[in-house]
Design an enzyme around this catalytic site. Structure first.
Site, PDB file in Angstrom:
ATOM      1  N   CYS A 154     -37.235 -32.369 -34.706  1.00 31.12           N
ATOM      2  CA  CYS A 154     -38.170 -32.216 -35.828  1.00 31.12           C
ATOM      3  C   CYS A 154     -38.743 -33.567 -36.261  1.00 31.12           C
ATOM      4  O   CYS A 154     -38.006 -34.430 -36.755  1.00 31.12           O
ATOM      5  CB  CYS A 154     -37.431 -31.530 -36.977  1.00 31.12           C
ATOM      6  SG  CYS A 154     -38.276 -31.538 -38.552  1.00 31.12           S
ATOM      7  N   CYS A 157     -38.348 -34.353 -40.003  1.00 31.82           N
ATOM      8  CA  CYS A 157     -36.929 -34.624 -40.280  1.00 31.82           C
ATOM      9  C   CYS A 157     -36.609 -36.084 -39.969  1.00 31.82           C
ATOM     10  O   CYS A 157     -35.886 -36.745 -40.722  1.00 31.82           O
ATOM     11  CB  CYS A 157     -36.034 -33.715 -39.444  1.00 31.82           C
ATOM     12  SG  CYS A 157     -36.237 -31.956 -39.762  1.00 31.82           S
TER      13      CYS A 157
END
Length: 106
Positions: free
Chosen positions: A32, A35
């Site tokens: 991600c 993230c």
């Protein structure tokens, strides 16, 4: 050195639900992009707020927790107080936004 520990679904109850006080849980995934963008911000918050426990949960390894808390997107930040979810934020935040999120809900 980071004060953020990665925990798994097995540790979640003892590390988060049974913790007396505030816990910020970062649901993330290795793949991600957002993230990865907020990881240093999460680390900064962990050192800045001495009474806040900060943990990370790999969403790909914790599908039951994702379902339990209705998480559909990552990164998702859950703020727990005395074992109960008191606030949720989805998506990448700036350091200022994350500070405000914690201060408004603690």
């Amino acid at each position: 050195m980071s004060n953020v520990n990665e925990i798994n679904a097995t540790d979640f109850k003892t590390q988060v639900i049974e913790h007396n006080g505030l816990v910020l849980v970062d649901f993330f995934a290795q793949w991600c992009g957002p993230c990865k963008m907020i990881a240093p911000i999460i680390d900064e918050i962990a050192t800045e707020f001495s009474t806040l426990k900060v943990v990370k949960v790999d969403a790909d390894k914790a599908q039951a927790l994702m379902l339990q808390f209705g998480i559909r997107g990552i990164p998702t930040l859950l703020l727990f107080n005395e074992g109960k979810v008191v606030a949720t934020k989805v998506g990448a935040l700036s350091l200022t936004q994350l500070r405000e999120f914690i201060n408004a809900n603690s």
